[in-house]
Write a protein that holds these residues in place. Sequence first.
Motif, PDB file in Angstrom:
ATOM      1  N   GLU A  46      17.848  -2.052  26.915  1.00 47.79           N
ATOM      2  CA  GLU A  46      16.715  -1.260  27.396  1.00 47.79           C
ATOM      3  C   GLU A  46      16.904  -0.907  28.858  1.00 47.79           C
ATOM      4  O   GLU A  46      17.105  -1.785  29.704  1.00 47.79           O
ATOM      5  CB  GLU A  46      15.425  -2.058  27.217  1.00 47.79           C
ATOM      6  N   ILE A  47      16.851   0.391  29.136  1.00 41.52           N
ATOM      7  CA  ILE A  47      17.022   0.895  30.496  1.00 41.52           C
ATOM      8  C   ILE A  47      15.752   1.656  30.873  1.00 41.52           C
ATOM      9  O   ILE A  47      15.390   2.640  30.231  1.00 41.52           O
ATOM     10  CB  ILE A  47      18.250   1.817  30.599  1.00 41.52           C
ATOM     11  N   TYR A  48      15.107   1.176  31.912  1.00 41.49           N
ATOM     12  CA  TYR A  48      13.872   1.797  32.388  1.00 41.49           C
ATOM     13  C   TYR A  48      14.208   2.769  33.510  1.00 41.49           C
ATOM     14  O   TYR A  48      14.703   2.370  34.562  1.00 41.49           O
ATOM     15  CB  TYR A  48      12.921   0.703  32.872  1.00 41.49           C
ATOM     16  N   ILE A  49      13.966   4.038  33.259  1.00 44.84           N
ATOM     17  CA  ILE A  49      14.145   5.063  34.283  1.00 44.84           C
ATOM     18  C   ILE A  49      12.825   5.135  35.048  1.00 44.84           C
ATOM     19  O   ILE A  49      11.865   5.780  34.616  1.00 44.84           O
ATOM     20  CB  ILE A  49      14.531   6.433  33.671  1.00 44.84           C
ATOM     21  N   ASN A  50      12.786   4.420  36.137  1.00 38.48           N
ATOM     22  CA  ASN A  50      11.568   4.246  36.921  1.00 38.48           C
ATOM     23  C   ASN A  50      11.429   5.396  37.920  1.00 38.48           C
ATOM     24  O   ASN A  50      11.978   5.352  39.017  1.00 38.48           O
ATOM     25  CB  ASN A  50      11.615   2.897  37.648  1.00 38.48           C
ATOM     26  N   THR A  51      10.724   6.407  37.488  1.00 39.52           N
ATOM     27  CA  THR A  51      10.442   7.570  38.327  1.00 39.52           C
ATOM     28  C   THR A  51       8.929   7.696  38.423  1.00 39.52           C
ATOM     29  O   THR A  51       8.255   7.814  37.397  1.00 39.52           O
ATOM     30  CB  THR A  51      11.041   8.852  37.712  1.00 39.52           C
ATOM     31  N   PRO A  52       8.378   7.639  39.629  1.00 37.49           N
ATOM     32  CA  PRO A  52       6.920   7.721  39.768  1.00 37.49           C
ATOM     33  C   PRO A  52       6.343   9.012  39.187  1.00 37.49           C
ATOM     34  O   PRO A  52       6.995  10.064  39.188  1.00 37.49           O
ATOM     35  CB  PRO A  52       6.713   7.677  41.283  1.00 37.49           C
ATOM     36  N   LEU A  53       5.107   8.899  38.700  1.00 33.13           N
ATOM     37  CA  LEU A  53       4.413  10.038  38.107  1.00 33.13           C
ATOM     38  C   LEU A  53       4.417  11.250  39.035  1.00 33.13           C
ATOM     39  O   LEU A  53       4.630  12.376  38.583  1.00 33.13           O
ATOM     40  CB  LEU A  53       2.975   9.641  37.746  1.00 33.13           C
ATOM     41  N   THR A  54       4.209  11.048  40.320  1.00 34.07           N
ATOM     42  CA  THR A  54       4.164  12.185  41.254  1.00 34.07           C
ATOM     43  C   THR A  54       5.478  12.957  41.266  1.00 34.07           C
ATOM     44  O   THR A  54       5.473  14.189  41.316  1.00 34.07           O
ATOM     45  CB  THR A  54       3.822  11.723  42.684  1.00 34.07           C
ATOM     46  N   ILE A  55       6.601  12.248  41.194  1.00 29.14           N
ATOM     47  CA  ILE A  55       7.903  12.923  41.164  1.00 29.14           C
ATOM     48  C   ILE A  55       8.090  13.651  39.836  1.00 29.14           C
ATOM     49  O   ILE A  55       8.531  14.807  39.811  1.00 29.14           O
ATOM     50  CB  ILE A  55       9.049  11.920  41.425  1.00 29.14           C
ATOM     51  N   SER A  64       7.762  11.405  30.927  1.00 25.10           N
ATOM     52  CA  SER A  64       8.282  12.753  30.750  1.00 25.10           C
ATOM     53  C   SER A  64       8.704  13.275  32.127  1.00 25.10           C
ATOM     54  O   SER A  64       7.946  13.186  33.086  1.00 25.10           O
ATOM     55  CB  SER A  64       7.194  13.652  30.156  1.00 25.10           C
ATOM     56  N   GLY A  65       9.918  13.775  32.222  1.00 25.30           N
ATOM     57  CA  GLY A  65      10.415  14.285  33.498  1.00 25.30           C
ATOM     58  C   GLY A  65      11.076  13.227  34.368  1.00 25.30           C
ATOM     59  O   GLY A  65      11.490  13.521  35.492  1.00 25.30           O
ATOM     60  N   ALA A  66      11.213  12.010  33.861  1.00 29.91           N
ATOM     61  CA  ALA A  66      11.814  10.931  34.658  1.00 29.91           C
ATOM     62  C   ALA A  66      13.311  11.142  34.868  1.00 29.91           C
ATOM     63  O   ALA A  66      13.883  10.638  35.825  1.00 29.91           O
ATOM     64  CB  ALA A  66      11.565   9.581  33.993  1.00 29.91           C
ATOM     65  N   ILE A  69      16.825  -1.553  35.430  1.00 28.92           N
ATOM     66  CA  ILE A  69      15.843  -0.626  36.010  1.00 28.92           C
ATOM     67  C   ILE A  69      16.598   0.298  36.956  1.00 28.92           C
ATOM     68  O   ILE A  69      17.255  -0.162  37.889  1.00 28.92           O
ATOM     69  CB  ILE A  69      14.733  -1.360  36.781  1.00 28.92           C
ATOM     70  N   LEU A  70      16.516   1.580  36.688  1.00 27.37           N
ATOM     71  CA  LEU A  70      17.097   2.573  37.584  1.00 27.37           C
ATOM     72  C   LEU A  70      15.949   3.239  38.326  1.00 27.37           C
ATOM     73  O   LEU A  70      15.146   3.963  37.734  1.00 27.37           O
ATOM     74  CB  LEU A  70      17.906   3.613  36.797  1.00 27.37           C
ATOM     75  N   ASN A  71      15.850   2.941  39.616  1.00 26.14           N
ATOM     76  CA  ASN A  71      14.803   3.530  40.448  1.00 26.14           C
ATOM     77  C   ASN A  71      15.266   4.898  40.910  1.00 26.14           C
ATOM     78  O   ASN A  71      16.182   5.008  41.720  1.00 26.14           O
ATOM     79  CB  ASN A  71      14.493   2.631  41.646  1.00 26.14           C
ATOM     80  N   CYS A  72      14.668   5.920  40.363  1.00 27.80           N
ATOM     81  CA  CYS A  72      15.099   7.296  40.642  1.00 27.80           C
ATOM     82  C   CYS A  72      14.326   7.931  41.796  1.00 27.80           C
ATOM     83  O   CYS A  72      14.066   9.119  41.794  1.00 27.80           O
ATOM     84  CB  CYS A  72      14.969   8.139  39.377  1.00 27.80           C
ATOM     85  N   TYR A  73      13.978   7.123  42.766  1.00 29.84           N
ATOM     86  CA  TYR A  73      13.293   7.680  43.936  1.00 29.84           C
ATOM     87  C   TYR A  73      13.895   7.165  45.236  1.00 29.84           C
ATOM     88  O   TYR A  73      13.633   7.698  46.295  1.00 29.84           O
ATOM     89  CB  TYR A  73      11.788   7.364  43.888  1.00 29.84           C
ATOM     90  N   ASP A  74      14.718   6.127  45.166  1.00 32.38           N
ATOM     91  CA  ASP A  74      15.330   5.554  46.363  1.00 32.38           C
ATOM     92  C   ASP A  74      16.705   6.139  46.660  1.00 32.38           C
ATOM     93  O   ASP A  74      17.125   6.178  47.805  1.00 32.38           O
ATOM     94  CB  ASP A  74      15.501   4.028  46.205  1.00 32.38           C
ATOM     95  N   ASN A  75      17.430   6.544  45.624  1.00 29.98           N
ATOM     96  CA  ASN A  75      18.828   6.946  45.748  1.00 29.98           C
ATOM     97  C   ASN A  75      18.995   8.452  45.601  1.00 29.98           C
ATOM     98  O   ASN A  75      18.127   9.138  45.087  1.00 29.98           O
ATOM     99  CB  ASN A  75      19.663   6.295  44.628  1.00 29.98           C
ATOM    100  N   THR A  76      20.186   8.903  45.999  1.00 32.08           N
ATOM    101  CA  THR A  76      20.553  10.280  45.677  1.00 32.08           C
ATOM    102  C   THR A  76      20.820  10.337  44.175  1.00 32.08           C
ATOM    103  O   THR A  76      21.015   9.304  43.531  1.00 32.08           O
ATOM    104  CB  THR A  76      21.831  10.711  46.430  1.00 32.08           C
ATOM    105  N   VAL A  77      20.869  11.523  43.631  1.00 36.17           N
ATOM    106  CA  VAL A  77      21.161  11.688  42.212  1.00 36.17           C
ATOM    107  C   VAL A  77      22.524  11.071  41.902  1.00 36.17           C
ATOM    108  O   VAL A  77      22.680  10.323  40.937  1.00 36.17           O
ATOM    109  CB  VAL A  77      21.115  13.182  41.801  1.00 36.17           C
ATOM    110  N   GLN A  78      23.523  11.360  42.740  1.00 42.98           N
ATOM    111  CA  GLN A  78      24.870  10.840  42.486  1.00 42.98           C
ATOM    112  C   GLN A  78      24.905   9.319  42.565  1.00 42.98           C
ATOM    113  O   GLN A  78      25.560   8.668  41.745  1.00 42.98           O
ATOM    114  CB  GLN A  78      25.894  11.446  43.456  1.00 42.98           C
ATOM    115  N   ASP A  79      24.207   8.734  43.526  1.00 44.36           N
ATOM    116  CA  ASP A  79      24.167   7.266  43.622  1.00 44.36           C
ATOM    117  C   ASP A  79      23.529   6.660  42.369  1.00 44.36           C
ATOM    118  O   ASP A  79      24.001   5.644  41.858  1.00 44.36           O
ATOM    119  CB  ASP A  79      23.400   6.815  44.868  1.00 44.36           C
TER     120      ASP A  79
END
Length: 185
Positions: A108-117, A15-17, A154-164
């Motif tokens: 299947e696309i994994y939106i990999n956003t850490p719990l802390t984010i 949730s929130g990823a 796998i989309l790592n949503c902590y390494d890139n900018t939102v646009q990237d």
Amino acid sequence: MNSIEAKVFWFTGLSGAGKTTIATNIGSTFKENYNYTFNLLDGDILRVGLCGDLGFSVEDRKENIRRVAEVAKLFLNRNISSLCTFISPTNEIRDLAKAIIGEKNFVEIYINTPLTICENRDTKGLYKKVRAGEIKNFTGIDAVYESPISPDYILNCYDNTVQDSLDEINSFIALKLKLPVNGDQ
């Protein structure tokens, strides 16, 4: 665009990823750049109507995903691609969706956003309620979330900018649909 073979793009993550935000952007981008329209099946929206009678027990979560997969398959049978944004917390539940939709058409696309984010974003105020003890069995806190074993992307949503991140996922989906990438015609 009728010659394009439709696919079901299944976004999973906490949730929130960013699943819904990303899918909404994909829908807009593909409509603008390719005149290609997706059907959006979103967890929050379907929990109000089609799945409004379900809770969050393991059995209810499984039934929620079963219903959604059946709806996505109906669209797929009409050659309409769907963007499905569901936490779908276990590999078993995602495998159920894949079995209904068909492995060939399930992406299947994994939106990999850490719990802390996710917790820092807390756009719906859910994590705050969980930490205050107002919500129990919350995925990622006191209910299981199993990261996908072998997602298609796998989309790592902590390494890139939102646009990237958006450019990256849009390119992947264009390739899956066999559309030109980055405006290549």
